[in-house]
Scaffold this motif. Structure first.
Motif, PDB file in Angstrom:
ATOM      1  N   ARG A 209      15.834  20.271 -48.318  1.00  0.00           N
ATOM      2  CA  ARG A 209      15.412  18.915 -48.675  1.00  0.00           C
ATOM      3  C   ARG A 209      14.007  18.589 -48.171  1.00  0.00           C
ATOM      4  O   ARG A 209      13.198  18.026 -48.899  1.00  0.00           O
ATOM      5  CB  ARG A 209      16.414  17.901 -48.137  1.00  0.00           C
ATOM      6  CG  ARG A 209      17.806  18.016 -48.728  1.00  0.00           C
ATOM      7  CD  ARG A 209      17.814  17.717 -50.210  1.00  0.00           C
ATOM      8  NE  ARG A 209      19.153  17.711 -50.765  1.00  0.00           N
ATOM      9  CZ  ARG A 209      19.905  16.618 -50.886  1.00  0.00           C
ATOM     10  NH1 ARG A 209      19.448  15.460 -50.474  1.00  0.00           N
ATOM     11  NH2 ARG A 209      21.115  16.703 -51.413  1.00  0.00           N
ATOM     12  N   ALA A 210      13.738  18.909 -46.910  1.00  0.00           N
ATOM     13  CA  ALA A 210      12.424  18.588 -46.346  1.00  0.00           C
ATOM     14  C   ALA A 210      11.397  19.683 -46.621  1.00  0.00           C
ATOM     15  O   ALA A 210      10.210  19.504 -46.325  1.00  0.00           O
ATOM     16  CB  ALA A 210      12.538  18.341 -44.842  1.00  0.00           C
ATOM     17  N   ASN A 253       5.327   9.695 -43.937  1.00  0.00           N
ATOM     18  CA  ASN A 253       6.146  10.409 -44.914  1.00  0.00           C
ATOM     19  C   ASN A 253       6.849  11.604 -44.282  1.00  0.00           C
ATOM     20  O   ASN A 253       8.043  11.850 -44.520  1.00  0.00           O
ATOM     21  CB  ASN A 253       5.260  10.883 -46.080  1.00  0.00           C
ATOM     22  CG  ASN A 253       6.074  11.433 -47.231  1.00  0.00           C
ATOM     23  OD1 ASN A 253       6.991  10.782 -47.719  1.00  0.00           O
ATOM     24  ND2 ASN A 253       5.736  12.634 -47.677  1.00  0.00           N
ATOM     25  N   TYR A 257      10.892  12.234 -43.901  1.00  0.00           N
ATOM     26  CA  TYR A 257      11.556  13.436 -44.412  1.00  0.00           C
ATOM     27  C   TYR A 257      12.415  14.094 -43.339  1.00  0.00           C
ATOM     28  O   TYR A 257      13.566  14.488 -43.580  1.00  0.00           O
ATOM     29  CB  TYR A 257      10.516  14.436 -44.921  1.00  0.00           C
ATOM     30  CG  TYR A 257      10.240  14.335 -46.402  1.00  0.00           C
ATOM     31  CD1 TYR A 257      11.193  14.722 -47.340  1.00  0.00           C
ATOM     32  CD2 TYR A 257       9.008  13.871 -46.860  1.00  0.00           C
ATOM     33  CE1 TYR A 257      10.927  14.630 -48.700  1.00  0.00           C
ATOM     34  CE2 TYR A 257       8.736  13.768 -48.219  1.00  0.00           C
ATOM     35  CZ  TYR A 257       9.703  14.160 -49.129  1.00  0.00           C
ATOM     36  OH  TYR A 257       9.446  14.071 -50.471  1.00  0.00           O
ATOM     37  N   SER A 260      15.440  11.789 -42.326  1.00  0.00           N
ATOM     38  CA  SER A 260      16.459  11.735 -43.370  1.00  0.00           C
ATOM     39  C   SER A 260      17.189  13.067 -43.493  1.00  0.00           C
ATOM     40  O   SER A 260      18.376  13.107 -43.819  1.00  0.00           O
ATOM     41  CB  SER A 260      15.840  11.337 -44.711  1.00  0.00           C
ATOM     42  OG  SER A 260      14.904  12.290 -45.149  1.00  0.00           O
TER      43      SER A 260
END
Length: 377
Positions: A209-210, A253, A257, A260
């Motif tokens: 995801r990141a 940002n 990331y 999350s």
């Protein structure tokens, strides 16, 4: 006439009792209660530990930014806690610090222990003498197996030298002593299984995801993890000594990331450890029996092999072994459908393995449980 009236009243009362009993029996028999939805555990308290702080800046990075490790990890930690609080009203999020202040390693662990935390998440940022290394690691407590891990744990543990009377507080432990690692060779972690599981979930989210480089799940002798009495991980979110990664770690940002990603791993961990079927899953829902997909219940992780008929398994049958990341892991049962696996989990927990959880395999290889569910639905 009075006698007839009394008789009628008695008959009505008996009828009501019978009807009441019938209703109770009906609900007991047909309420659809499934033992696979019962849980012996609910994750209620999370302690988030932003590393360093105050007079301990952590690593200084390249010098390009005015922030240090202590600032970056605090920002990520607060974002992580916010994600959890906003999505789970019933979970108590506790921070070891919420501002730029110095907190000793033992005090950090004490906060988690005194609040009976269900999980301890320590957030750090890495450094290296070379500017080349980049990527994320997640560590669990254990013996340092490489020189790099030893050097990293020395740097993180060195913050005790800033504490008053650290010699007494840590019973003579000196992070710079060649013998310092001996204390960890005797360490027995009752929560290793859960810690490794959560650590692997964090690394998966970082990678997928990141989009960060996955440097893997590792062991090291971190004092802050050594002192805790619950599943605990230490996350190295990236290298501040790498110019590109330092820029990412200092950006709003980038911090979002990373926070999350850890949150999504936490969400998956919560689902697995609470041992309940996913909210959108029904035991009556048709599921495919997919060739090669099986579900087992993981019960033990060990650094050494254990005989499959060992009394340590408390009479559990059909115990199997698989090796992952250098660890010997042991499972019970073998089910083709998820509901049966969760019912087996309830039975295994009742035998004393209170943190047992369901795992999935595809053609003999361990896969993510959520991926397996998608394949059979």
């Amino acid at each position: 006439m009075l006698r007839d009236y009394v008789k009628t009243i008695k008959n009505v009362m008996v009828t009501k009792r019978i009807l009441y009993l019938f209703v109770i029996i009906f609900f007991l028999c047909f309420s659809g209660t499934d033992p696979s939805r019962e849980s012996q555990f609910r994750l209620k308290t999370v302690v988030i530990d932003p590393g360093h702080g105050g007079k301990d800046p952590g690593n200084l990075g390249t010098g390009k930014f005015k922030t240090y490790e202590k600032d970056v990890v605090l920002a990520i930690s607060l974002k992580l806690g916010k994600y959890i609080s906003e999505n789970y009203d019933d979970i108590n999020v506790i921070y070891t610090r919420q501002k730029d202040e110095f907190i000793g390693l033992k005090e950090r662990a004490d906060i988690a222990n005194k609040n009976k935390a269900d999980i301890f998440i320590c957030i750090h940022a890495n450094s290296n003498k070379s500017s080349a290394p980049y990527g994320t690691n997640t560590f669990v407590m254990g013996l340092n197996k490489t020189q790099a891990n030893l050097e990293l744990s020395k740097r993180e543990n060195a913050s005790i030298l800033m504490e008053d009377d650290y010699v007494t507080k840590y019973e003579g432990y000196d992070p710079n002593s060649p013998e310092a690692d001996i204390i960890f060779s005797l360490y027995q972690n009752a929560y290793l299984d859960q810690s490794l599981e959560f650590a692997a979930m964090v690394q998966k989210q970082f990678k997928n995801r990141a989009k960060r480089k996955d440097r893997g799940v590792k062991q090291a002798g971190f004092l802050v993890l050594h002192q805790t009495t619950m599943p605990s991980i230490l996350v190295e979110t990236g290298f501040l000594t790498n110019k590109e990664e330092e820029k990412f770690l200092n950006s709003e940002n980038g911090q979002d990331y990373l926070a999350s990603a850890i949150y999504r791993a936490f969400k998956d961990y919560k689902t697995v450890m609470e041992g309940t079927l996913p909210a959108n899953f029904s035991p009556n829902e048709p599921m495919q029996i997919v060739d090669g997909i099986i579900f087992r219940v993981q019960i033990v992780t060990s650094s050494n092999a254990i005989s499959l008929d060992s009394p340590k398994f408390n009479g559990i049958t059909n115990v199997q072994e698989y090796v992952s990341g250098g660890w010997f892991k042991y499972t019970a049962g073998e089910k083709r459908d998820l509901a049966s696996a969760y019912r087996l989990q309830v039975e295994v927990r009742e035998k004393g393995f209170s943190s047992a959880f369901v795992v999935a395999f595809h053609n003999g290889e361990r896969i993510n449980l959520q991926d397996a569910i998608k394949m059979v639905k």
